[in-house]
Motif scaffolding. Structure first.
Motif, PDB file in Angstrom:
ATOM      1  N   ALA A   1      79.108   6.448 101.606  1.00 26.15           N
ATOM      2  CA  ALA A   1      78.888   6.982 103.111  1.00 26.15           C
ATOM      3  C   ALA A   1      77.465   7.699 102.932  1.00 26.15           C
ATOM      4  O   ALA A   1      77.221   8.478 102.329  1.00 26.15           O
ATOM      5  N   THR A   2      76.786   7.598 104.335  1.00 24.61           N
ATOM      6  CA  THR A   2      75.817   8.321 104.404  1.00 24.61           C
ATOM      7  C   THR A   2      75.812   9.030 105.915  1.00 24.61           C
ATOM      8  O   THR A   2      76.489   8.682 106.677  1.00 24.61           O
ATOM      9  N   SER A   3      74.700   9.906 106.105  1.00 25.54           N
ATOM     10  CA  SER A   3      74.557  10.645 107.365  1.00 25.54           C
ATOM     11  C   SER A   3      73.045  10.573 107.652  1.00 25.54           C
ATOM     12  O   SER A   3      72.231  10.685 106.553  1.00 25.54           O
ATOM     13  N   THR A   4      72.334  10.470 108.743  1.00 24.72           N
ATOM     14  CA  THR A   4      71.085  10.622 109.122  1.00 24.72           C
ATOM     15  C   THR A   4      70.847  11.784 109.650  1.00 24.72           C
ATOM     16  O   THR A   4      71.305  11.957 110.978  1.00 24.72           O
ATOM     17  N   GLY A   5      69.637  12.569 109.455  1.00 27.53           N
ATOM     18  CA  GLY A   5      69.019  13.806 110.197  1.00 27.53           C
ATOM     19  C   GLY A   5      67.938  13.320 110.810  1.00 27.53           C
ATOM     20  O   GLY A   5      67.311  12.432 110.378  1.00 27.53           O
ATOM     21  N   LEU A   6      67.490  14.001 111.792  1.00 29.68           N
ATOM     22  CA  LEU A   6      66.296  13.528 112.699  1.00 29.68           C
ATOM     23  C   LEU A   6      65.774  14.896 113.005  1.00 29.68           C
ATOM     24  O   LEU A   6      66.318  15.714 113.841  1.00 29.68           O
ATOM     25  N   ASN A   7      64.484  14.976 113.038  1.00 32.75           N
ATOM     26  CA  ASN A   7      63.705  15.998 113.775  1.00 32.75           C
ATOM     27  C   ASN A   7      62.396  15.410 114.344  1.00 32.75           C
ATOM     28  O   ASN A   7      61.905  14.534 113.889  1.00 32.75           O
ATOM     29  N   SER A   8      61.930  16.530 115.072  1.00 31.64           N
ATOM     30  CA  SER A   8      60.420  16.403 115.810  1.00 31.64           C
ATOM     31  C   SER A   8      59.409  17.257 115.303  1.00 31.64           C
ATOM     32  O   SER A   8      60.020  18.337 115.094  1.00 31.64           O
ATOM     33  N   SER A   9      58.122  16.566 115.302  1.00 32.42           N
ATOM     34  CA  SER A   9      57.163  17.633 114.646  1.00 32.42           C
ATOM     35  C   SER A   9      56.529  18.540 115.851  1.00 32.42           C
ATOM     36  O   SER A   9      55.913  19.826 115.736  1.00 32.42           O
ATOM     37  N   ALA A  10      56.863  18.207 117.229  1.00 31.21           N
ATOM     38  CA  ALA A  10      56.566  19.057 118.195  1.00 31.21           C
ATOM     39  C   ALA A  10      57.407  18.818 119.571  1.00 31.21           C
ATOM     40  O   ALA A  10      57.411  17.564 120.014  1.00 31.21           O
ATOM     41  N   ASN A  11      58.199  19.841 119.997  1.00 36.59           N
ATOM     42  CA  ASN A  11      59.244  19.545 120.889  1.00 36.59           C
ATOM     43  C   ASN A  11      59.463  20.829 121.478  1.00 36.59           C
ATOM     44  O   ASN A  11      59.990  21.965 120.968  1.00 36.59           O
ATOM     45  N   PRO A  12      59.071  21.079 122.697  1.00 34.03           N
ATOM     46  CA  PRO A  12      58.228  20.077 123.617  1.00 34.03           C
ATOM     47  C   PRO A  12      56.937  19.804 123.147  1.00 34.03           C
ATOM     48  O   PRO A  12      56.367  20.538 122.614  1.00 34.03           O
ATOM     49  N   SER A  13      56.687  18.496 123.879  1.00 33.29           N
ATOM     50  CA  SER A  13      55.104  18.105 123.568  1.00 33.29           C
ATOM     51  C   SER A  13      54.500  17.765 124.904  1.00 33.29           C
ATOM     52  O   SER A  13      55.618  17.948 125.983  1.00 33.29           O
ATOM     53  N   VAL A  14      53.158  17.411 124.866  1.00 37.84           N
ATOM     54  CA  VAL A  14      52.671  17.330 126.419  1.00 37.84           C
ATOM     55  C   VAL A  14      52.259  15.631 126.240  1.00 37.84           C
ATOM     56  O   VAL A  14      52.019  15.310 125.238  1.00 37.84           O
ATOM     57  N   PHE A  15      51.781  14.990 127.591  1.00 36.92           N
ATOM     58  CA  PHE A  15      51.506  13.804 127.618  1.00 36.92           C
ATOM     59  C   PHE A  15      50.344  13.541 126.691  1.00 36.92           C
ATOM     60  O   PHE A  15      49.401  14.005 126.763  1.00 36.92           O
ATOM     61  N   GLY A  16      50.288  12.433 126.130  1.00 36.42           N
ATOM     62  CA  GLY A  16      49.058  11.962 125.164  1.00 36.42           C
ATOM     63  C   GLY A  16      49.374  12.443 123.770  1.00 36.42           C
ATOM     64  O   GLY A  16      48.567  12.256 122.865  1.00 36.42           O
TER      65      GLY A  16
ATOM     66  N   ALA B   1      67.532   7.890 115.534  1.00 34.86           N
ATOM     67  CA  ALA B   1      67.304   7.016 114.361  1.00 34.86           C
ATOM     68  C   ALA B   1      68.461   6.396 113.723  1.00 34.86           C
ATOM     69  O   ALA B   1      69.641   7.011 113.301  1.00 34.86           O
ATOM     70  N   VAL B   2      68.236   4.991 113.597  1.00 33.02           N
ATOM     71  CA  VAL B   2      69.361   4.279 113.058  1.00 33.02           C
ATOM     72  C   VAL B   2      69.224   3.834 111.622  1.00 33.02           C
ATOM     73  O   VAL B   2      68.032   2.858 111.669  1.00 33.02           O
ATOM     74  N   TYR B   3      70.047   4.111 110.774  1.00 31.15           N
ATOM     75  CA  TYR B   3      69.783   3.669 109.439  1.00 31.15           C
ATOM     76  C   TYR B   3      70.260   2.161 109.172  1.00 31.15           C
ATOM     77  O   TYR B   3      71.687   2.218 109.557  1.00 31.15           O
ATOM     78  N   SER B   4      69.523   1.412 108.600  1.00 35.11           N
ATOM     79  CA  SER B   4      70.435  -0.032 108.436  1.00 35.11           C
ATOM     80  C   SER B   4      71.342  -0.080 107.500  1.00 35.11           C
ATOM     81  O   SER B   4      72.331  -0.979 107.376  1.00 35.11           O
ATOM     82  N   GLY B   5      71.147   0.686 106.393  1.00 36.02           N
ATOM     83  CA  GLY B   5      72.418   0.574 105.353  1.00 36.02           C
ATOM     84  C   GLY B   5      71.439  -0.288 104.319  1.00 36.02           C
ATOM     85  O   GLY B   5      70.558  -1.054 104.498  1.00 36.02           O
ATOM     86  N   ASP B   6      72.122  -0.565 103.023  1.00 36.81           N
ATOM     87  CA  ASP B   6      71.778  -1.686 102.106  1.00 36.81           C
ATOM     88  C   ASP B   6      72.864  -2.095 101.215  1.00 36.81           C
ATOM     89  O   ASP B   6      74.058  -1.812 101.578  1.00 36.81           O
ATOM     90  N   SER B   7      72.647  -2.610 100.382  1.00 36.67           N
ATOM     91  CA  SER B   7      73.969  -3.184  99.298  1.00 36.67           C
ATOM     92  C   SER B   7      74.788  -2.147  98.873  1.00 36.67           C
ATOM     93  O   SER B   7      75.888  -2.615  98.671  1.00 36.67           O
ATOM     94  N   ASN B   8      74.320  -1.086  98.881  1.00 34.68           N
ATOM     95  CA  ASN B   8      75.299   0.279  98.211  1.00 34.68           C
ATOM     96  C   ASN B   8      75.463   1.149  99.098  1.00 34.68           C
ATOM     97  O   ASN B   8      76.431   2.150  98.724  1.00 34.68           O
ATOM     98  N   ASN B   9      75.027   1.106 100.349  1.00 30.44           N
ATOM     99  CA  ASN B   9      75.013   2.158 101.112  1.00 30.44           C
ATOM    100  C   ASN B   9      75.519   1.773 102.744  1.00 30.44           C
ATOM    101  O   ASN B   9      74.994   1.021 103.007  1.00 30.44           O
ATOM    102  N   ASN B  10      76.470   2.405 103.392  1.00 33.61           N
ATOM    103  CA  ASN B  10      76.587   2.294 104.707  1.00 33.61           C
ATOM    104  C   ASN B  10      75.636   2.750 105.736  1.00 33.61           C
ATOM    105  O   ASN B  10      74.985   3.432 105.311  1.00 33.61           O
TER     106      ASN B  10
END
Length: 222
Positions: A62-77, A134-143
């Motif tokens: 079983a897995t879980s996926t964490g996600l973070n941003s380097s800059a939030n909020p950010s500006v255009f460009g 972020a969507v992790y695909s899994g592999d032969s050993n992990n969901n």
């Protein structure tokens, strides 16, 4: 099926306790029950094989996926890097898709994991609030697993506007003056500003529609 190995007695319990972690090494199939038998060997010679172990069934981790941003909020460009980390499982491999809503972020639809992480860098997000996952695909050993939603806020970039010249100078009363103006985005923002610039002497004014860079201003007083 049975898996027989020549192991000394001290390894017997270790093999049973860690059987789930050995299934990749021994090419065992997830979801299939296995029993293990151990035959001990010492200086005298091999002994009889022990009885079969209890049934052990390797399963995907079983897995879980964490996600973070380097800059939030950010500006255009501004370049923003999203980092996804796969937690749990058994040495997860595979790929990660970074999505803005239901759509893959350009260039980030299939990023291979490295040490359980994947990164997506983009400077193409529009001025708005974006629902990033972020969507992790899994592999032969992990969901596979999907991160919680991250709301990335992108604001307008700051700009600077400069009068770079005016011709002629000096000028005659009533004669138009060509006003040359430039506008640029301020880092970390980037891109080419659009819209209009109004040039005024307090009474008279003229308007520049970008990407044009000049307009004729005719003063109404000396």
């Amino acid at each position: 099926p049975e898996l027989c190995r020549d192991l000394n007695s001290g390894e017997y319990n270790r093999l049973l306790q860690r059987a789930l972690y050995f299934h990749k090494r021994y090419r065992l199939t997830n979801g299939t029950p296995y029993t293990f038998m151990v035959k001990a060997t010492n200086g005298i010679g091999p002994g009889p094989a022990g009885g079969p172990s209890n049934s052990v069934t390797p399963m995907t981790g079983a897995t879980s996926t964490g996600l973070n941003s380097s800059a939030n909020p950010s500006v255009f460009g501004q370049s923003v890097t999203f980092t996804a980390t796969v937690n749990g499982g058994i040495s997860p491999t595979g790929s990660m898709a970074f999505k803005d809503g239901a759509t893959n972020i350009t260039g980030c639809g299939s990023i291979l994991l490295s040490s359980g992480q994947a990164q997506c860098s983009t400077n193409a997000l529009s001025v708005n609030s974006h629902s990033i996952t972020a969507v992790y695909s899994g592999d032969s050993n992990n969901n596979g697993s999907t991160s919680s939603l991250l709301t990335q806020v992108v604001n307008k970039a700051a700009t600077t506007t400069t009068i770079s010249g005016h011709v002629p100078n000096p000028s005659a009363f009533g004669a138009p003056i060509a006003m040359n103006v430039s506008t640029v985005a301020v880092a970390p923002g980037s891109g080419t500003p659009t819209g209009t610039i109004t040039v005024s002497d307090g009474t008279a004014n003229c308007t520049i529609t970008l990407p044009a860079s000049s307009c004729n201003l005719t003063p109404t007083s000396a």
